[in-house]
Design a protein around this motif. Sequence first.
Motif, PDB file in Angstrom:
ATOM      1  N   GLY B  87       0.017  37.261   1.357  1.00 25.22           N
ATOM      2  CA  GLY B  87       0.139  36.374   0.215  1.00 25.22           C
ATOM      3  C   GLY B  87      -1.177  36.241  -0.515  1.00 25.22           C
ATOM      4  O   GLY B  87      -2.092  37.023  -0.275  1.00 25.22           O
ATOM      5  N   LEU B  89       1.955  34.632  -2.526  1.00 24.56           N
ATOM      6  CA  LEU B  89       2.979  35.235  -3.369  1.00 24.56           C
ATOM      7  C   LEU B  89       3.645  34.176  -4.247  1.00 24.56           C
ATOM      8  O   LEU B  89       3.565  32.982  -3.971  1.00 24.56           O
ATOM      9  CB  LEU B  89       4.017  35.932  -2.485  1.00 24.56           C
ATOM     10  CG  LEU B  89       3.448  37.043  -1.583  1.00 24.56           C
ATOM     11  CD1 LEU B  89       4.471  37.492  -0.539  1.00 24.56           C
ATOM     12  CD2 LEU B  89       2.988  38.229  -2.408  1.00 24.56           C
ATOM     13  N   GLY B  90       4.312  34.650  -5.292  1.00 21.37           N
ATOM     14  CA  GLY B  90       4.991  33.737  -6.211  1.00 21.37           C
ATOM     15  C   GLY B  90       4.029  33.106  -7.193  1.00 21.37           C
ATOM     16  O   GLY B  90       2.809  33.267  -7.108  1.00 21.37           O
ATOM     17  N   MET B 215      14.401  36.409   1.653  1.00 20.52           N
ATOM     18  CA  MET B 215      13.539  37.435   1.057  1.00 20.52           C
ATOM     19  C   MET B 215      13.280  38.532   2.074  1.00 20.52           C
ATOM     20  O   MET B 215      13.416  38.306   3.275  1.00 20.52           O
ATOM     21  CB  MET B 215      12.193  36.823   0.661  1.00 20.52           C
ATOM     22  CG  MET B 215      12.252  35.860  -0.495  1.00 20.52           C
ATOM     23  SD  MET B 215      10.596  35.358  -0.978  1.00 20.52           S
ATOM     24  CE  MET B 215      11.012  34.098  -2.193  1.00 20.52           C
ATOM     25  N   VAL B 216      12.887  39.697   1.564  1.00 20.34           N
ATOM     26  CA  VAL B 216      12.432  40.742   2.479  1.00 20.34           C
ATOM     27  C   VAL B 216      10.953  41.043   2.190  1.00 20.34           C
ATOM     28  O   VAL B 216      10.087  40.692   2.958  1.00 20.34           O
ATOM     29  CB  VAL B 216      13.288  42.022   2.398  1.00 20.34           C
ATOM     30  CG1 VAL B 216      12.807  43.037   3.445  1.00 20.34           C
ATOM     31  CG2 VAL B 216      14.762  41.711   2.644  1.00 20.34           C
ATOM     32  N   ASP B 217      10.669  41.648   1.035  1.00 20.96           N
ATOM     33  CA  ASP B 217       9.276  42.021   0.788  1.00 20.96           C
ATOM     34  C   ASP B 217       8.467  40.901   0.138  1.00 20.96           C
ATOM     35  O   ASP B 217       7.289  40.761   0.389  1.00 20.96           O
ATOM     36  CB  ASP B 217       9.206  43.285  -0.074  1.00 20.96           C
ATOM     37  CG  ASP B 217       9.806  43.040  -1.445  1.00 20.96           C
ATOM     38  OD1 ASP B 217      11.030  42.886  -1.530  1.00 20.96           O
ATOM     39  OD2 ASP B 217       9.044  42.964  -2.423  1.00 20.96           O
ATOM     40  N   THR B 219       7.668  40.695  -3.015  1.00 19.89           N
ATOM     41  CA  THR B 219       6.856  41.169  -4.136  1.00 19.89           C
ATOM     42  C   THR B 219       7.682  41.692  -5.306  1.00 19.89           C
ATOM     43  O   THR B 219       7.162  42.383  -6.171  1.00 19.89           O
ATOM     44  CB  THR B 219       5.899  42.294  -3.674  1.00 19.89           C
ATOM     45  OG1 THR B 219       6.712  43.405  -3.219  1.00 19.89           O
ATOM     46  CG2 THR B 219       4.995  41.848  -2.562  1.00 19.89           C
ATOM     47  N   GLY B 220       8.974  41.406  -5.309  1.00 22.31           N
ATOM     48  CA  GLY B 220       9.815  41.843  -6.426  1.00 22.31           C
ATOM     49  C   GLY B 220      10.539  43.149  -6.183  1.00 22.31           C
ATOM     50  O   GLY B 220      11.184  43.689  -7.078  1.00 22.31           O
ATOM     51  N   MET B 221      10.443  43.655  -4.962  1.00 15.50           N
ATOM     52  CA  MET B 221      10.950  44.987  -4.694  1.00 15.50           C
ATOM     53  C   MET B 221      12.432  45.033  -4.328  1.00 15.50           C
ATOM     54  O   MET B 221      13.112  46.005  -4.637  1.00 15.50           O
ATOM     55  CB  MET B 221      10.141  45.561  -3.543  1.00 15.50           C
ATOM     56  CG  MET B 221      10.142  47.040  -3.447  1.00 15.50           C
ATOM     57  SD  MET B 221       9.163  47.518  -2.021  1.00 15.50           S
ATOM     58  CE  MET B 221      10.445  47.629  -0.800  1.00 15.50           C
ATOM     59  N   CYS B 222      12.926  44.008  -3.640  1.00 15.81           N
ATOM     60  CA  CYS B 222      14.273  44.164  -3.083  1.00 15.81           C
ATOM     61  C   CYS B 222      15.342  43.375  -3.836  1.00 15.81           C
ATOM     62  O   CYS B 222      16.487  43.800  -3.899  1.00 15.81           O
ATOM     63  CB  CYS B 222      14.283  43.815  -1.606  1.00 15.81           C
ATOM     64  SG  CYS B 222      14.326  42.070  -1.222  1.00 15.81           S
ATOM     65  N   GLY B 223      14.991  42.236  -4.397  1.00 17.49           N
ATOM     66  CA  GLY B 223      16.001  41.476  -5.138  1.00 17.49           C
ATOM     67  C   GLY B 223      16.900  40.625  -4.265  1.00 17.49           C
ATOM     68  O   GLY B 223      17.872  40.045  -4.745  1.00 17.49           O
ATOM     69  N   PHE B 235      14.268  36.613  -9.976  1.00 17.24           N
ATOM     70  CA  PHE B 235      13.826  36.860  -8.610  1.00 17.24           C
ATOM     71  C   PHE B 235      12.899  35.709  -8.221  1.00 17.24           C
ATOM     72  O   PHE B 235      11.864  35.517  -8.846  1.00 17.24           O
ATOM     73  CB  PHE B 235      13.041  38.171  -8.511  1.00 17.24           C
ATOM     74  CG  PHE B 235      13.876  39.424  -8.594  1.00 17.24           C
ATOM     75  CD1 PHE B 235      15.211  39.388  -8.976  1.00 17.24           C
ATOM     76  CD2 PHE B 235      13.328  40.650  -8.261  1.00 17.24           C
ATOM     77  CE1 PHE B 235      15.968  40.545  -9.049  1.00 17.24           C
ATOM     78  CE2 PHE B 235      14.074  41.813  -8.322  1.00 17.24           C
ATOM     79  CZ  PHE B 235      15.401  41.765  -8.719  1.00 17.24           C
ATOM     80  N   CYS B 237      10.887  35.433  -5.836  1.00 12.20           N
ATOM     81  CA  CYS B 237       9.572  35.828  -5.320  1.00 12.20           C
ATOM     82  C   CYS B 237       8.551  36.082  -6.420  1.00 12.20           C
ATOM     83  O   CYS B 237       7.371  35.830  -6.220  1.00 12.20           O
ATOM     84  CB  CYS B 237       9.699  37.047  -4.421  1.00 12.20           C
ATOM     85  SG  CYS B 237      10.221  38.552  -5.266  1.00 12.20           S
ATOM     86  N   VAL B 238       8.965  36.589  -7.562  1.00 10.58           N
ATOM     87  CA  VAL B 238       8.001  36.870  -8.628  1.00 10.58           C
ATOM     88  C   VAL B 238       8.172  35.973  -9.853  1.00 10.58           C
ATOM     89  O   VAL B 238       7.209  35.690 -10.556  1.00 10.58           O
ATOM     90  CB  VAL B 238       8.017  38.360  -9.059  1.00 10.58           C
ATOM     91  CG1 VAL B 238       7.359  39.222  -8.005  1.00 10.58           C
ATOM     92  CG2 VAL B 238       9.414  38.844  -9.370  1.00 10.58           C
TER      93      VAL B 238
END
Lengths: 474, 288
Positions: B87, B89-90, B215-217, B219-223, B235, B237-238
Amino acid sequence: MPDNETTPAKRLPVKRPRAGMPTQDAKARGRNFNEVALGYGEELAVGEAERCLGCKKPVCQEGCPVEVRIPEFLGKVRDRDFRGAYETVKSTNSLPAVCGRVCPQETQCEIKCVLGKKAEPVAIGRLERFVSDWAMGQGQDKPAPIKPNGKKVAIVGSGPAGLTCAGDLAKKGYKVTIFEALHAPGGVLIYGIPEFRLPKQIVAEEVGNLEALGVEVICDVVVGRTITVDELFQQGYDALFLGTGAGLPMFMNIPGETLNGVYSANEFLTRTNLMKAYLFPEWDTPIKVGESVAVIGAGNVAMDSVRCALRLGAKEAAIVYRRSEAEMPARHEELEHAKEEGIVFHTLTAPVRVRGNADGWVTGLECIKMELGEPDDSGRRRPIPIKGSEFTLNVDTVVMALGTSPNPLVSQTTPGLDVDKHGCLVVRDEDGLTTRDLVWAAGDAVTGAATVILAMGGGKKAATAIDKVLQEAK
Amino acid sequence: MFIIRKKRDLTPVTKLFVVDAPLVAKKAQPGQFVIVRIAPSGERIPLTIADADAKAGTVTIVIQEVGKTSRQMGLLKEGDGILDFVGPLGRPAPLTDKGPVVLVGGGFGVAPIYPIAKALRAKGVKVISIIGARSQDLLILEAEMASVSDELLVATDDGTKGHKGFVTEVLKQLIDSGRDIELVIAIGPMVMMRAVGKTTEPYKLKTLVSVDPIMVDGTGMCGACRLTVGGKVKFACVDGPIFDAHQVDFDEANRRGKMYATEQKLAVDRFEKAHHSGPCACGCGGGH
């Protein structure tokens, strides 16, 4: 034996058909995550290498973005000098065991092979895999000590572009540090490409070989959040390479996409590959598959997703694609493997909404049939909906494999680093120099979603340019 | 490895960890979160940052033992390491210059409210805090909240401390008393955040909540964390995790939060079986 006596031209090539790749039985492999292609043994490899004509002008090499000296390594395989063949490949390609598995050789080196004009080209990719696997069987690389040149380069992202750039720079004496956002290195090689196409142990060993060259890998650092590009320069790095990939998933913006049971391919593959959801509950990350899965899209990521769905226990796993098979962007081999495994293909079919029940779970995918009209901007025939042809596929899970775009975390936090309207990093030359001095980039972050080998080619060019600029700056 | 410097049991099921993570500590802003993984076979879970000390290089997180991973994490001791701690993050919470701001914390949601209160207070913004729990013994960080609030109001469902009832009732009384309020920020269980939104909506009182999706990653990768806000898919996370309470589709967020309820139960049962019945592999003697 001395290398100069084994140039391929000195022996006549042997005429025989291209050696087939031994594979796991299609029925069995559709239910496990073990590697599909088993690889050549020594005899198959030597026999296949003997087919090489040893052309004076090796056009195959021109097709390789990382400049593997193909006839030279094939000649060494033919002479059973497997160590020598590996050293030849490795001298220009930092990830041969990866490339030998996932490169689309049929559109890179093999398409150029002279033999391919009348018969089948030499199986260059399979032989690259053979020599890499042979070398891995002998233990980790023990590279000769490299004299440090006193300069430091930071690499952001440990995918194919970053790893390649790191390897090339480390060989030139740079102190290279890779920053990775996830908890393990490899980028798309570990979160995206499934175990059955690219075992994660192979990726780990390739990374281990880079570490043996002195490359440092630091995971759990999100550049743009944990640390910024400017702060990396403040820490004394002389140059930066951004290999941040194209990690943002696209959705269709059709109704029902937030229902439980709808995944982006990124999430579906990350849960499966990186987090090993197929081992739940021994591993902690779960995944929902249900009895029937529809994967929307027909690229390599879609094929990976649908084949994972089958292996995760789906009774039926299907591709839903709005054009016909001829337009599918996936590699031919992946398509064939998917068919052999019993994947269902709904071509000329476009989803219009995801249907769900009162509890918010997917119950079906409403689609419309399409026909092909005139070619569009991409040169492919444009799909046109057929009125009144709507129907519903009964599925429990929907995976959106529609492509990805670059993650903005780095560009948003780096003043002067420009992106285009697709979010791709703008580069000023073909070496990948960005709009920030001393910052290079390559791979999907620049091109948008493409292939592993193109990313590696970009990483290699950037490494050469970084070296040139930093040496001139001395 | 990220070493646990300090551990505090806030309630029998709520635990506070102060973790060595200098890079994260340097950057952490109120409202941001970290992704944590505690075992090689472990899952990645998001945890909202409860405090950060850039000088000491530490980040504070609070967990509530609900799923398998949080229970397993509850067993970690001072000196133990956390495998991955990523982190911050967010997006940070928007720290307004204009008060008063009412901060509402429910259950272990009081933990992420604390750094927001602290930061607002440091800017000279008047902070009125309302914290709540089912019962007095489940109320966390009361003293800490008191130290960074101009006023601290308490609600417990059973009336063992403060107002008997919900934090939303205290909030409504506060609004109805005609007090000047610029902004409400609420963090807690989904039902509580929705109720806060419902309470303030008729007054057109700007209200922010911090959602806590799967969440998984991060960082905006999985949705995985997508939710609908004002009719648009975001999303968390981002784009978040802080959103306008009056725009969030809580029904959908609630449903999505339960996507793996069956799997979670299975994992918890397996974990409980391993850790509560007789001698277990971790050497605890089955007592914890």
